[in-house]
Write a protein that holds these residues in place. Sequence first.
Motif, PDB file in Angstrom:
ATOM      1  N   HIS A  76     -17.283 -32.159  29.546  1.00  0.00           N
ATOM      2  CA  HIS A  76     -16.794 -33.215  30.434  1.00  0.00           C
ATOM      3  C   HIS A  76     -15.349 -32.942  30.821  1.00  0.00           C
ATOM      4  O   HIS A  76     -14.599 -32.323  30.071  1.00  0.00           O
ATOM      5  CB  HIS A  76     -16.896 -34.587  29.753  1.00  0.00           C
ATOM      6  N   TYR A  88     -19.278 -33.222  34.710  1.00  0.00           N
ATOM      7  CA  TYR A  88     -20.117 -33.508  33.545  1.00  0.00           C
ATOM      8  C   TYR A  88     -21.299 -32.549  33.493  1.00  0.00           C
ATOM      9  O   TYR A  88     -21.996 -32.345  34.495  1.00  0.00           O
ATOM     10  CB  TYR A  88     -20.648 -34.940  33.678  1.00  0.00           C
ATOM     11  N   PHE A 111     -25.326 -41.895  27.404  1.00  0.00           N
ATOM     12  CA  PHE A 111     -23.981 -41.431  27.748  1.00  0.00           C
ATOM     13  C   PHE A 111     -23.320 -42.375  28.742  1.00  0.00           C
ATOM     14  O   PHE A 111     -22.169 -42.788  28.563  1.00  0.00           O
ATOM     15  CB  PHE A 111     -24.068 -40.010  28.329  1.00  0.00           C
ATOM     16  N   ILE A 117     -15.553 -43.173  28.025  1.00  0.00           N
ATOM     17  CA  ILE A 117     -14.914 -42.455  29.131  1.00  0.00           C
ATOM     18  C   ILE A 117     -14.722 -43.466  30.258  1.00  0.00           C
ATOM     19  O   ILE A 117     -15.624 -44.253  30.549  1.00  0.00           O
ATOM     20  CB  ILE A 117     -15.796 -41.282  29.607  1.00  0.00           C
ATOM     21  N   TYR A 120     -12.001 -43.475  37.355  1.00  0.00           N
ATOM     22  CA  TYR A 120     -11.106 -44.030  38.375  1.00  0.00           C
ATOM     23  C   TYR A 120     -11.409 -43.353  39.705  1.00  0.00           C
ATOM     24  O   TYR A 120     -11.671 -42.145  39.734  1.00  0.00           O
ATOM     25  CB  TYR A 120      -9.644 -43.770  38.004  1.00  0.00           C
ATOM     26  N   THR A 135     -19.885 -50.026  32.665  1.00  0.00           N
ATOM     27  CA  THR A 135     -20.799 -50.783  31.811  1.00  0.00           C
ATOM     28  C   THR A 135     -20.088 -51.155  30.514  1.00  0.00           C
ATOM     29  O   THR A 135     -19.514 -50.288  29.854  1.00  0.00           O
ATOM     30  CB  THR A 135     -22.024 -49.903  31.454  1.00  0.00           C
TER      31      THR A 135
ATOM     32  N   GLY D  16      -8.198 -46.736  27.994  1.00  0.00           N
ATOM     33  CA  GLY D  16      -8.603 -46.619  29.392  1.00  0.00           C
ATOM     34  C   GLY D  16      -7.729 -47.443  30.313  1.00  0.00           C
ATOM     35  O   GLY D  16      -6.493 -47.340  30.280  1.00  0.00           O
ATOM     36  N   PRO D  17      -8.362 -48.272  31.143  1.00  0.00           N
ATOM     37  CA  PRO D  17      -7.620 -48.947  32.220  1.00  0.00           C
ATOM     38  C   PRO D  17      -6.770 -50.135  31.771  1.00  0.00           C
ATOM     39  O   PRO D  17      -6.055 -50.684  32.602  1.00  0.00           O
ATOM     40  CB  PRO D  17      -8.744 -49.415  33.157  1.00  0.00           C
ATOM     41  N   LEU D  75     -12.079 -51.184  23.748  1.00  0.00           N
ATOM     42  CA  LEU D  75     -12.695 -50.284  24.731  1.00  0.00           C
ATOM     43  C   LEU D  75     -13.296 -51.101  25.874  1.00  0.00           C
ATOM     44  O   LEU D  75     -14.329 -51.737  25.712  1.00  0.00           O
ATOM     45  CB  LEU D  75     -13.796 -49.449  24.075  1.00  0.00           C
ATOM     46  N   PRO D  76     -12.680 -51.046  27.033  1.00  0.00           N
ATOM     47  CA  PRO D  76     -13.226 -51.758  28.199  1.00  0.00           C
ATOM     48  C   PRO D  76     -14.478 -51.035  28.728  1.00  0.00           C
ATOM     49  O   PRO D  76     -14.834 -49.966  28.228  1.00  0.00           O
ATOM     50  CB  PRO D  76     -12.070 -51.708  29.199  1.00  0.00           C
ATOM     51  N   PRO D  77     -15.176 -51.604  29.718  1.00  0.00           N
ATOM     52  CA  PRO D  77     -16.411 -50.998  30.237  1.00  0.00           C
ATOM     53  C   PRO D  77     -16.230 -49.544  30.657  1.00  0.00           C
ATOM     54  O   PRO D  77     -15.218 -49.189  31.271  1.00  0.00           O
ATOM     55  CB  PRO D  77     -16.747 -51.899  31.430  1.00  0.00           C
ATOM     56  N   VAL D  78     -17.237 -48.730  30.322  1.00  0.00           N
ATOM     57  CA  VAL D  78     -17.149 -47.275  30.476  1.00  0.00           C
ATOM     58  C   VAL D  78     -17.971 -46.774  31.658  1.00  0.00           C
ATOM     59  O   VAL D  78     -18.887 -47.442  32.123  1.00  0.00           O
ATOM     60  CB  VAL D  78     -17.632 -46.570  29.193  1.00  0.00           C
ATOM     61  N   CYS D  79     -17.642 -45.575  32.097  1.00  0.00           N
ATOM     62  CA  CYS D  79     -18.423 -44.932  33.168  1.00  0.00           C
ATOM     63  C   CYS D  79     -18.129 -43.439  33.177  1.00  0.00           C
ATOM     64  O   CYS D  79     -17.402 -42.946  34.033  1.00  0.00           O
ATOM     65  CB  CYS D  79     -18.087 -45.556  34.520  1.00  0.00           C
ATOM     66  N   GLY D  80     -18.724 -42.729  32.239  1.00  0.00           N
ATOM     67  CA  GLY D  80     -18.541 -41.278  32.218  1.00  0.00           C
ATOM     68  C   GLY D  80     -19.460 -40.613  33.225  1.00  0.00           C
ATOM     69  O   GLY D  80     -20.280 -41.262  33.859  1.00  0.00           O
ATOM     70  N   GLY D  81     -19.295 -39.307  33.377  1.00  0.00           N
ATOM     71  CA  GLY D  81     -20.252 -38.535  34.188  1.00  0.00           C
ATOM     72  C   GLY D  81     -19.713 -38.111  35.516  1.00  0.00           C
ATOM     73  O   GLY D  81     -18.618 -38.420  35.890  1.00  0.00           O
TER      74      GLY D  81
END
Lengths: 146, 146, 81, 81
Positions: A76, A88, A111, A117, A120, A135, D16-17, D75-81
């Motif tokens: 990542h 990713y 994930f 993660i 922005y 989420t 994070g934010p 940990l606020p809401p996440v969005c990896g990828g």
Amino acid sequence: MSLYDGSLDVPGILKEWYEAELTSNYGAYIPFVGTVRSEDGIDGLSFDIYEPILKSWFDNWQDKAKQKGAVIKMAHSRGDVMLHESSYIAAVFSPKRRVALEFIDEFVEDFKASAPIWKYDLKNGQRVYAKDRSTAIKGSGILGAK
Amino acid sequence: MSLYDGSLDVPGILKEWYEAELTSNYGAYIPFVGTVRSEDGIDGLSFDIYEPILKSWFDNWQDKAKQKGAVIKMAHSRGDVMLHESSYIAAVFSPKRRVALEFIDEFVEDFKASAPIWKYDLKNGQRVYAKDRSTAIKGSGILGAK
Amino acid sequence: MNKKEDVVLVRVEFLGPIQKDALELEIVNLNELAAILQKDEEVKEWLDNCAVAVNDNLVTSLECELKNGDKISLLPPVCGG
Amino acid sequence: MNKKEDVVLVRVEFLGPIQKDALELEIVNLNELAAILQKDEEVKEWLDNCAVAVNDNLVTSLECELKNGDKISLLPPVCGG
């Protein structure tokens, strides 16, 4: 698991993983590659990662994979990744195809829901938290007002 | 769709496909790579392909993919592929991950059930039809005794 | 009154592991083909598991008229990948 | 009788934010943390959607005693990828 500053060298990583497992006798190798799409006028995306929890989340999945005779890999990006660059890659190797097909789906979905993660949008020189696409991690909200 | 004599150059093909779609604005790229496993003392596998029907089967899937805004790619070996070499790559590109995750699964399963390719074990210098692992194509048997 | 143009000659190909050379047969439908192949010791055992294509299109019923020059293919169980 | 070793000092980090520097707080459980943060204008709005980790382990209840030196992460809401 490998974290990189900026975009990923997708062909290089896919090759490295393939060659690393070439004689491990896995019949199926399924990578998932995520690439930054042009939408809503963004110039790119940027990522913050909280590594300690990401690592334990990943290790937990690696244990689950091991129990099915499979192995998972993940790469990542940290920081900025511009349009049409990739941020990713996840991959599953397993002896048979069904395990790999099911695992890559479950892994990628968890994930998205759980990995620490933050994303922005890079737009007009600003770095704007992608709140609407994010989420809340399962179990969130315990500190909120009752 | 590309057919190759002998084993596939997996890193090269994954790279070629990735680069070909780099600016097509697909957010997800999921290849499936099939590699020859060492089992039952085989030295490798060998494949026969009936190209006209494979092509129409593939074109039909490509149409289905197109309707979902996705694109499919496929490479397969003809002839002999030895242990730990790869004989099959399928890949889906799509704007969003769910379509790609579901499509690669459906495509690979239908490939196994329908694509006109015959597999042989290479063992002790013989080429033996892998009858027990083969699947009769849907609608088979119409010429059999009632 | 067998005019030359009434002859329906079709080619039957056996794909993959079926070790048999192609046949040229004078038949007008797949029922005739079934009757012939069920008497063929080399092919008989394959029939219950073979798919059938006419001119590279899979067919799922014997109700299929054949034209002169048609190509019929027998496809035994498959296993790509 | 406040002996030195009785002091429980924990560090609270905002990931994070959430634009907020870490806090050092003298609290013994997460109920106390909730009460403090619910009065914090900068953080308040995040609390309903934040996960909480103590020493990098996610916790899902406030029934959690804290020890001196513990690290708490939001940990606020996440969005990896």
